[in-house]
Design a protein around this motif. Structure first.
Motif, PDB file in Angstrom:
ATOM      1  N   ASN A  22       0.827  -1.208   0.000  1.00 16.75           N
ATOM      2  CA  ASN A  22       0.000   0.000   0.000  1.00 16.75           C
ATOM      3  C   ASN A  22       0.862   1.260   0.000  1.00 16.75           C
ATOM      4  O   ASN A  22       0.583   2.213  -0.734  1.00 16.75           O
ATOM      5  N   TRP A  23       1.912   1.290   0.826  1.00 15.35           N
ATOM      6  CA  TRP A  23       2.760   2.481   0.890  1.00 15.35           C
ATOM      7  C   TRP A  23       3.494   2.701  -0.433  1.00 15.35           C
ATOM      8  O   TRP A  23       3.499   3.809  -0.969  1.00 15.35           O
ATOM      9  N   HIS A  24       4.097   1.667  -0.967  1.00 14.04           N
ATOM     10  CA  HIS A  24       4.882   1.837  -2.183  1.00 14.04           C
ATOM     11  C   HIS A  24       3.996   2.125  -3.399  1.00 14.04           C
ATOM     12  O   HIS A  24       4.420   2.864  -4.292  1.00 14.04           O
ATOM     13  N   LEU A  25       2.796   1.580  -3.441  1.00 13.80           N
ATOM     14  CA  LEU A  25       1.866   1.941  -4.514  1.00 13.80           C
ATOM     15  C   LEU A  25       1.411   3.393  -4.372  1.00 13.80           C
ATOM     16  O   LEU A  25       1.222   4.090  -5.380  1.00 13.80           O
ATOM     17  N   THR A  26       1.236   3.870  -3.142  1.00 12.04           N
ATOM     18  CA  THR A  26       0.872   5.269  -2.914  1.00 12.04           C
ATOM     19  C   THR A  26       1.973   6.196  -3.412  1.00 12.04           C
ATOM     20  O   THR A  26       1.705   7.187  -4.095  1.00 12.04           O
ATOM     21  N   VAL A  27       3.226   5.883  -3.082  1.00 14.41           N
ATOM     22  CA  VAL A  27       4.350   6.706  -3.539  1.00 14.41           C
ATOM     23  C   VAL A  27       4.478   6.639  -5.055  1.00 14.41           C
ATOM     24  O   VAL A  27       4.732   7.652  -5.713  1.00 14.41           O
ATOM     25  N   PHE A  28       4.276   5.459  -5.637  1.00 14.86           N
ATOM     26  CA  PHE A  28       4.348   5.315  -7.094  1.00 14.86           C
ATOM     27  C   PHE A  28       3.254   6.140  -7.776  1.00 14.86           C
ATOM     28  O   PHE A  28       3.515   6.827  -8.776  1.00 14.86           O
ATOM     29  N   ALA A  29       2.033   6.082  -7.253  1.00 13.92           N
ATOM     30  CA  ALA A  29       0.933   6.867  -7.824  1.00 13.92           C
ATOM     31  C   ALA A  29       1.224   8.364  -7.707  1.00 13.92           C
ATOM     32  O   ALA A  29       0.973   9.131  -8.651  1.00 13.92           O
ATOM     33  N   LEU A  30       1.763   8.785  -6.572  1.00 12.79           N
ATOM     34  CA  LEU A  30       2.140  10.185  -6.391  1.00 12.79           C
ATOM     35  C   LEU A  30       3.197  10.595  -7.407  1.00 12.79           C
ATOM     36  O   LEU A  30       3.136  11.685  -7.981  1.00 12.79           O
ATOM     37  N   MET A  31       4.161   9.710  -7.658  1.00 13.37           N
ATOM     38  CA  MET A  31       5.214  10.004  -8.614  1.00 13.37           C
ATOM     39  C   MET A  31       4.645  10.187 -10.023  1.00 13.37           C
ATOM     40  O   MET A  31       4.971  11.152 -10.712  1.00 13.37           O
ATOM     41  N   PHE A  81      -0.890  23.912 -13.879  1.00 13.49           N
ATOM     42  CA  PHE A  81      -0.401  22.530 -13.884  1.00 13.49           C
ATOM     43  C   PHE A  81       1.073  22.467 -13.502  1.00 13.49           C
ATOM     44  O   PHE A  81       1.502  21.566 -12.790  1.00 13.49           O
ATOM     45  N   GLY A  82       1.859  23.416 -13.984  1.00 12.24           N
ATOM     46  CA  GLY A  82       3.276  23.450 -13.648  1.00 12.24           C
ATOM     47  C   GLY A  82       3.511  23.668 -12.164  1.00 12.24           C
ATOM     48  O   GLY A  82       4.344  23.000 -11.549  1.00 12.24           O
ATOM     49  N   LEU A  83       2.763  24.601 -11.559  1.00 14.16           N
ATOM     50  CA  LEU A  83       2.921  24.864 -10.121  1.00 14.16           C
ATOM     51  C   LEU A  83       2.447  23.692  -9.276  1.00 14.16           C
ATOM     52  O   LEU A  83       3.116  23.292  -8.317  1.00 14.16           O
ATOM     53  N   VAL A  84       1.295  23.134  -9.631  1.00 15.59           N
ATOM     54  CA  VAL A  84       0.788  21.978  -8.892  1.00 15.59           C
ATOM     55  C   VAL A  84       1.755  20.808  -9.035  1.00 15.59           C
ATOM     56  O   VAL A  84       2.065  20.112  -8.057  1.00 15.59           O
ATOM     57  N   GLY A  85       2.260  20.597 -10.239  1.00 17.33           N
ATOM     58  CA  GLY A  85       3.242  19.534 -10.461  1.00 17.33           C
ATOM     59  C   GLY A  85       4.502  19.756  -9.660  1.00 17.33           C
ATOM     60  O   GLY A  85       5.068  18.820  -9.086  1.00 17.33           O
ATOM     61  N   PHE A  86       4.967  21.003  -9.566  1.00 17.86           N
ATOM     62  CA  PHE A  86       6.158  21.320  -8.783  1.00 17.86           C
ATOM     63  C   PHE A  86       5.948  20.992  -7.305  1.00 17.86           C
ATOM     64  O   PHE A  86       6.804  20.377  -6.670  1.00 17.86           O
ATOM     65  N   PHE A  87       4.801  21.380  -6.760  1.00 17.12           N
ATOM     66  CA  PHE A  87       4.526  21.087  -5.354  1.00 17.12           C
ATOM     67  C   PHE A  87       4.342  19.588  -5.113  1.00 17.12           C
ATOM     68  O   PHE A  87       4.751  19.066  -4.080  1.00 17.12           O
ATOM     69  N   LEU A  88       3.759  18.888  -6.080  1.00 19.20           N
ATOM     70  CA  LEU A  88       3.633  17.438  -5.948  1.00 19.20           C
ATOM     71  C   LEU A  88       4.998  16.753  -6.005  1.00 19.20           C
ATOM     72  O   LEU A  88       5.213  15.754  -5.317  1.00 19.20           O
ATOM     73  N   VAL A  89       5.922  17.282  -6.792  1.00 18.94           N
ATOM     74  CA  VAL A  89       7.278  16.727  -6.813  1.00 18.94           C
ATOM     75  C   VAL A  89       7.951  16.944  -5.459  1.00 18.94           C
ATOM     76  O   VAL A  89       8.656  16.059  -4.959  1.00 18.94           O
ATOM     77  N   LEU A  90       7.741  18.114  -4.847  1.00 20.91           N
ATOM     78  CA  LEU A  90       8.284  18.344  -3.502  1.00 20.91           C
ATOM     79  C   LEU A  90       7.690  17.369  -2.487  1.00 20.91           C
ATOM     80  O   LEU A  90       8.412  16.820  -1.648  1.00 20.91           O
ATOM     81  N   ILE A  91       6.387  17.134  -2.578  1.00 19.22           N
ATOM     82  CA  ILE A  91       5.735  16.168  -1.687  1.00 19.22           C
ATOM     83  C   ILE A  91       6.280  14.772  -1.955  1.00 19.22           C
ATOM     84  O   ILE A  91       6.486  13.978  -1.032  1.00 19.22           O
ATOM     85  N   LEU A  92       6.549  14.460  -3.215  1.00 25.95           N
ATOM     86  CA  LEU A  92       7.135  13.170  -3.567  1.00 25.95           C
ATOM     87  C   LEU A  92       8.509  12.998  -2.921  1.00 25.95           C
ATOM     88  O   LEU A  92       8.830  11.922  -2.408  1.00 25.95           O
ATOM     89  N   LEU A  93       9.324  14.032  -2.929  1.00 28.13           N
ATOM     90  CA  LEU A  93      10.635  13.951  -2.286  1.00 28.13           C
ATOM     91  C   LEU A  93      10.505  13.695  -0.786  1.00 28.13           C
ATOM     92  O   LEU A  93      11.266  12.906  -0.218  1.00 28.13           O
ATOM     93  N   ILE A  94       9.524  14.323  -0.162  1.00 23.38           N
ATOM     94  CA  ILE A  94       9.268  14.073   1.255  1.00 23.38           C
ATOM     95  C   ILE A  94       8.813  12.633   1.466  1.00 23.38           C
ATOM     96  O   ILE A  94       9.246  11.959   2.407  1.00 23.38           O
ATOM     97  N   ALA A  95       7.952  12.135   0.579  1.00 23.77           N
ATOM     98  CA  ALA A  95       7.476  10.747   0.692  1.00 23.77           C
ATOM     99  C   ALA A  95       8.621   9.755   0.522  1.00 23.77           C
ATOM    100  O   ALA A  95       8.655   8.716   1.189  1.00 23.77           O
ATOM    101  N   ILE A  96       9.562  10.071  -0.355  1.00 21.66           N
ATOM    102  CA  ILE A  96      10.711   9.186  -0.534  1.00 21.66           C
ATOM    103  C   ILE A  96      11.564   9.164   0.735  1.00 21.66           C
ATOM    104  O   ILE A  96      12.027   8.103   1.168  1.00 21.66           O
ATOM    105  N   LEU A  97      11.770  10.318   1.350  1.00 20.61           N
ATOM    106  CA  LEU A  97      12.505  10.353   2.619  1.00 20.61           C
ATOM    107  C   LEU A  97      11.749   9.603   3.716  1.00 20.61           C
ATOM    108  O   LEU A  97      12.347   8.887   4.516  1.00 20.61           O
ATOM    109  N   LEU A  98      10.428   9.757   3.731  1.00 21.29           N
ATOM    110  CA  LEU A  98       9.618   9.046   4.721  1.00 21.29           C
ATOM    111  C   LEU A  98       9.659   7.541   4.505  1.00 21.29           C
ATOM    112  O   LEU A  98       9.497   6.770   5.458  1.00 21.29           O
ATOM    113  N   THR A  99       9.891   7.102   3.282  1.00 20.38           N
ATOM    114  CA  THR A  99       9.991   5.673   3.011  1.00 20.38           C
ATOM    115  C   THR A  99      11.109   5.044   3.838  1.00 20.38           C
ATOM    116  O   THR A  99      10.940   3.968   4.407  1.00 20.38           O
TER     117      THR A  99
END
Length: 147
Positions: free
Chosen positions: A56-65, A99-117
């Motif tokens: 569940n966690w890794h699929l969540t991070v993959f979907a976020l990516m 879309f660019g701004l939302v994508g940028f913030f989602l990439v930042l959230i993705l980096l946090i999710a990778i660290l949380l992994t």
């Protein structure tokens, strides 16, 4: 006064398994592929429950990516290929910025999710060593109870 603690030795091994402990580390190195394989072949409830939470966690991070990069690249209005800048507009001007701004913030959230992994893997592995199952906070339940 008696205190209730975890059972010693062999009784505790009946409740947990090595697979249930190592599935968290397996997920760290293989993403959701290794835990899915372990989930499919294991018949031990402790292993399957831990594998389900890792999946569940890794699929969540993959979907976020996937969502983050799609949003980010849809918002891009120019790309550089071979040193040459080419203008590419996939969306009309007001939407490409959004879309660019939302994508940028989602990439930042993705980096946090990778660290949380990494943090979640350590916590979940320690919890599994002591015989308890830990749910990864923030994960989406892709794998239901009886998959």
């Amino acid at each position: 006064m008696t205190s209730k603690s975890t059972p010693p030795g062999p009784e505790l091994l009946d409740e947990r398994s090595i697979g249930g402990i190592l599935v968290h580390l397996l997920g760290l190195f293989t993403g959701f592929f290794g835990p899915i394989l372990l989930y499919a072949v294991s018949d031990h409830e402790f292993t399957r429950t831990n594998a389900r939470y890792v999946i569940n966690w890794h699929l969540t991070v993959f979907a976020l990516m996937v969502i983050a990069f799609v949003m980010f690249f849809l918002g891009a209005d120019e790309i550089t290929v071979g040193g040459e800048t080419t203008e590419v507009t996939l969306l009309p001007p007001p939407l490409d910025i959004v879309f660019g701004l939302v994508g940028f913030f989602l990439v930042l959230i993705l980096l946090i999710a990778i660290l949380l992994t990494f943090v979640y893997t350590i916590v979940a592995t320690i919890k599994a060593i002591f015989g308890s199952v830990w749910t990864y906070p923030g994960s989406i339940a892709f794998v239901e109870r009886y998959w």
